[in-house]
Design a protein around this motif. Structure first.
Motif, PDB file in Angstrom:
ATOM      1  N   ALA A 135      -8.250   6.753   5.053  1.00 42.69           N
ATOM      2  CA  ALA A 135      -8.185   5.677   6.047  1.00 42.69           C
ATOM      3  C   ALA A 135      -8.555   4.341   5.414  1.00 42.69           C
ATOM      4  N   ALA A 136      -9.546   4.365   4.498  1.00 36.78           N
ATOM      5  CA  ALA A 136      -9.965   3.131   3.831  1.00 36.78           C
ATOM      6  C   ALA A 136      -8.826   2.542   3.011  1.00 36.78           C
ATOM      7  N   TYR A 137      -7.985   3.390   2.468  1.00 38.82           N
ATOM      8  CA  TYR A 137      -6.870   2.882   1.665  1.00 38.82           C
ATOM      9  C   TYR A 137      -5.965   1.983   2.501  1.00 38.82           C
ATOM     10  N   PHE A 138      -5.753   2.349   3.748  1.00 39.61           N
ATOM     11  CA  PHE A 138      -4.852   1.570   4.594  1.00 39.61           C
ATOM     12  C   PHE A 138      -5.558   0.454   5.354  1.00 39.61           C
ATOM     13  N   ALA A 139      -6.887   0.558   5.525  1.00 36.59           N
ATOM     14  CA  ALA A 139      -7.588  -0.410   6.361  1.00 36.59           C
ATOM     15  C   ALA A 139      -8.515  -1.348   5.597  1.00 36.59           C
ATOM     16  N   ALA A 140      -8.993  -0.947   4.429  1.00 38.01           N
ATOM     17  CA  ALA A 140      -9.983  -1.750   3.706  1.00 38.01           C
ATOM     18  C   ALA A 140      -9.347  -3.020   3.151  1.00 38.01           C
ATOM     19  N   PRO A 141     -10.131  -4.074   2.974  1.00 40.09           N
ATOM     20  CA  PRO A 141      -9.586  -5.317   2.404  1.00 40.09           C
ATOM     21  C   PRO A 141      -9.208  -5.145   0.946  1.00 40.09           C
ATOM     22  N   HIS A 142      -8.371  -6.053   0.505  1.00 40.28           N
ATOM     23  CA  HIS A 142      -7.893  -6.028  -0.873  1.00 40.28           C
ATOM     24  C   HIS A 142      -9.028  -6.272  -1.857  1.00 40.28           C
TER      25      HIS A 142
ATOM     26  N   TYR B  59      -8.008  -5.221  -5.620  1.00 42.51           N
ATOM     27  CA  TYR B  59      -7.334  -3.920  -5.568  1.00 42.51           C
ATOM     28  C   TYR B  59      -8.296  -2.785  -5.194  1.00 42.51           C
ATOM     29  N   PHE B  60      -9.207  -3.073  -4.276  1.00 44.30           N
ATOM     30  CA  PHE B  60     -10.152  -2.051  -3.838  1.00 44.30           C
ATOM     31  C   PHE B  60      -9.447  -0.810  -3.281  1.00 44.30           C
ATOM     32  N   PRO B  61      -8.428  -0.939  -2.383  1.00 47.46           N
ATOM     33  CA  PRO B  61      -7.799   0.264  -1.835  1.00 47.46           C
ATOM     34  C   PRO B  61      -7.179   1.162  -2.901  1.00 47.46           C
ATOM     35  N   ALA B  62      -6.447   0.568  -3.847  1.00 51.73           N
ATOM     36  CA  ALA B  62      -5.790   1.380  -4.875  1.00 51.73           C
ATOM     37  C   ALA B  62      -6.800   2.042  -5.798  1.00 51.73           C
TER      38      ALA B  62
ATOM     39  N   ARG C   2       0.831  -1.212   0.000  1.00 54.23           N
ATOM     40  CA  ARG C   2       0.000   0.000   0.000  1.00 54.23           C
ATOM     41  C   ARG C   2       0.862   1.257   0.000  1.00 54.23           C
ATOM     42  N   TRP C   3       1.943   1.230   0.764  1.00 51.09           N
ATOM     43  CA  TRP C   3       2.853   2.378   0.739  1.00 51.09           C
ATOM     44  C   TRP C   3       3.511   2.512  -0.636  1.00 51.09           C
ATOM     45  N   LYS C   4       3.838   1.374  -1.234  1.00 52.16           N
ATOM     46  CA  LYS C   4       4.490   1.401  -2.543  1.00 52.16           C
ATOM     47  C   LYS C   4       3.578   2.005  -3.596  1.00 52.16           C
ATOM     48  N   LEU C   5       2.262   1.754  -3.468  1.00 51.39           N
ATOM     49  CA  LEU C   5       1.294   2.250  -4.450  1.00 51.39           C
ATOM     50  C   LEU C   5       0.725   3.619  -4.090  1.00 51.39           C
ATOM     51  N   PHE C   6       1.090   4.159  -2.948  1.00 50.27           N
ATOM     52  CA  PHE C   6       0.430   5.366  -2.453  1.00 50.27           C
ATOM     53  C   PHE C   6       0.551   6.538  -3.426  1.00 50.27           C
ATOM     54  N   ALA C   7       1.714   6.723  -4.006  1.00 53.54           N
ATOM     55  CA  ALA C   7       1.880   7.804  -4.981  1.00 53.54           C
ATOM     56  C   ALA C   7       1.500   7.347  -6.380  1.00 53.54           C
ATOM     57  N   ALA C   8       1.718   6.073  -6.690  1.00 48.80           N
ATOM     58  CA  ALA C   8       1.422   5.576  -8.036  1.00 48.80           C
ATOM     59  C   ALA C   8      -0.071   5.494  -8.300  1.00 48.80           C
ATOM     60  N   ALA C   9      -0.869   5.200  -7.266  1.00 49.57           N
ATOM     61  CA  ALA C   9      -2.312   5.043  -7.473  1.00 49.57           C
ATOM     62  C   ALA C   9      -2.946   6.291  -8.070  1.00 49.57           C
ATOM     63  N   PRO C  10      -2.601   7.500  -7.603  1.00 51.01           N
ATOM     64  CA  PRO C  10      -3.159   8.696  -8.249  1.00 51.01           C
ATOM     65  C   PRO C  10      -2.248   9.308  -9.312  1.00 51.01           C
ATOM     66  N   PHE C  11      -0.944   9.049  -9.260  1.00 55.18           N
ATOM     67  CA  PHE C  11      -0.011   9.783 -10.122  1.00 55.18           C
ATOM     68  C   PHE C  11       0.996   8.850 -10.811  1.00 55.18           C
TER      69      PHE C  11
END
Length: 489
Positions: free
Chosen positions: A285-292, A299-302, A232-241
């Protein structure tokens, strides 16, 4: 002035789509090929009825399949797909602009939200999800109006039912967003609005039951993979940008946050800050806590993270103290993002030109085995060549061994009555070494390969993949790293 700005943002938003022939999305060739096979119903009804079973109870029609199918009656299929996707992308800035006007935010600064459109969902090729959720943003206009006036609740019913038909997650997100909006507004409206969820929830239950019987991915749905915090941290910037390198993605994220910070300086509307700032925080918060996985969709969080950024824009003051610098920075950012995406799409087009040239050499409705040794292009870190072989179905109407129609995926409204290949292996697109020539080659017309022709030990990659079949196959096209072999049956 505002209309001119809106038009300029619209051009910047969709310009990357038309910078190359092929849309760079992992699943996009599959979506386009499904539309092509649906067209066979009108082109050759007898063949279609003899070849396919259909399951029209699939809530993806209104987002991508139905409009692309209709538009392909007057436009080439590829152009029809791009037009539908472009319109779906444009729904986001238009929705943000109108929501900002209704909520007393700054409409011009809200347009900065279009900077997050070319992220994870776009490059994975989640067109039905992208379009469905952007329609859900437009649907929030009805929620805001209902919160203020308390009339015409039928609009919420209509929007909810339409979103179920567009994408199940679009409705789920719309319901969650609407609940928060009504909780932070006129709470007594919430009970009246809940009735709008009854019919869609019933449809989702029926859809889930139908999906379990139809899809071959039941085991994946029953035991979905996890999405660790490190990923999730790895995708944190890639998911929007998404961009050419992680450093660029984190840089774009930092600049976006800086612009939002500038826009926040000034007298803030506390109620709007709670509503839209709270929705942004909950999404984050959902990005870090929601199920995959949600509703069997991975890939629900991303998928949802970019909405945390766009909701934050609706919490900014209508007249920020540093409005002019913020607007200049926002406009510059959108131009920078658009140019970066144009570069990525054009580079991908150059790298995928060999696929276009080689697949054009295949016969109509021929059977093809795609073996993508290299799945990731040079320009961006997504396996954009994973399903590029599905363009064979999109262009010629022929079956591909790894096609989701063969595998009966969760979003496919049709599948073959009889498997067109002797054997298939779910997941073989990611493990080309699973290809077994003796078992899987009967009836195959073409082998389509992407990757190096020889390995570091100077052994033939094609020979290793096709084993004895290499001696029964004729190389009919070699362009770049793509090769097409015609199989002598």
């Amino acid at each position: 002035m505002n209309r001119a700005l809106l038009a300029a943002v619209a051009v910047l938003t969709i310009a990357p789509l038309f910078a190359g022939r092929l849309v760079p999305g992992v699943d996009y060739p599959t979506h386009l090929s499904i539309v092509r096979l649906l067209r066979l119903y009108f082109e050759d009804p007898a063949y279609f009825r003899a070849t396919f079973d259909t399951n029209l109870f699939q809530p993806y029609w209104l987002s991508f399949y139905a409009p692309t199918l209709l538009l392909s009656a007057v436009l080439p299929l590829e152009l029809a797909g791009k037009v539908v996707l472009a319109l779906g992308l444009l729904c986001q800035p238009f929705a943000l602009y109108l929501l900002a006007e209704r909520e007393g935010a700054n409409p011009r600064l809200a347009l900065l939200g279009s900077g997050v459109l070319y992220g994870f969902s776009f490059y994975v090729g989640l067109e039905p999800f992208i379009i469905g959720t952007h329609l859900a943003l437009l649907g929030l206009l009805a929620v805001v109006r209902f919160d203020r006036e308390g009339t015409r609740v039928w609009r919420l019913h209509a929007v909810s039912l339409a979103l179920v038909a567009a994408h199940p997650l679009a409705f789920v997100l719309f319901a969650a967003w609407s609940t928060w909006i009504l909780l932070t507004g006129t709470r007594r409206r919430l009970l009246a609005a809940l009735g709008a969820a009854i019919a869609p929830v019933a449809l989702l239950a029926l859809y889930n039951r139908s999906l379990r019987a139809w899809s071959a991915l039941g085991e994946l749905r029953a035991r979905p993979p996890e999405m660790p915090l490190a990923v999730r941290w790895k995708l944190f910037a890639a998911a929007p940008f998404t961009s050419i390198a992680p450093e660029v993605e984190w840089g774009l994220l930092a600049v976006f946050v800086l612009i939002v910070g500038l826009a926040m300086i000034g007298a803030r509307d506390r109620a709007r800050l709670v509503r839209w700032g709270g929705l942004s925080a909950l999404t984050l918060a959902a990005y870090f806590a929601a199920p995959h996985s949600a509703l069997g969709i991975l890939y629900f969080p991303a998928r949802v993270l970019p909405f945390a950024f766009v909701f934050a824009l609706l919490a900014a003051p209508r007249a920020p103290r540093l409005e002019r610098p913020a607007l200049v920075a926002a406009a510059s950012f959108l131009v920078l993002v658009s140019l970066g995406q144009v570069f990525i799409v054009s580079r991908f087009a150059a790298e995928s030109r060999g696929a276009v040239e080689c697949l054009a050499r295949t016969r109509p409705r021929s059977k093809l085995v795609g073996l993508m040794v290299e799945r990731t292009p040079i320009v961006v870190r997504y396996p954009l060549f994973l399903h590029v072989d599905n363009y064979h179905s999109a262009w010629s109407g022929g079956p591909v061994i790894n096609h989701l129609v063969v595998m009966s995926g969760p979003s496919t409204p049709l599948r073959y009555k009889q498997p067109p290949f002797a054997h298939t292996a779910l997941g073989m697109e990611e493990r080309v070494d699973w290809f077994d020539y003796e078992r899987m080659s009967p009836g195959v017309d073409y082998f389509f390969i992407h990757g190096p022709k020889v390995d570091p030990e100077r052994r033939s990659i094609d020979g290793l993949l096709l084993q004895r079949g290499i001696f029964r196959s004729k190389l009919v096209c070699e362009s770049g790293a793509f090769r097409l072999y015609e199989h002598a049956r």
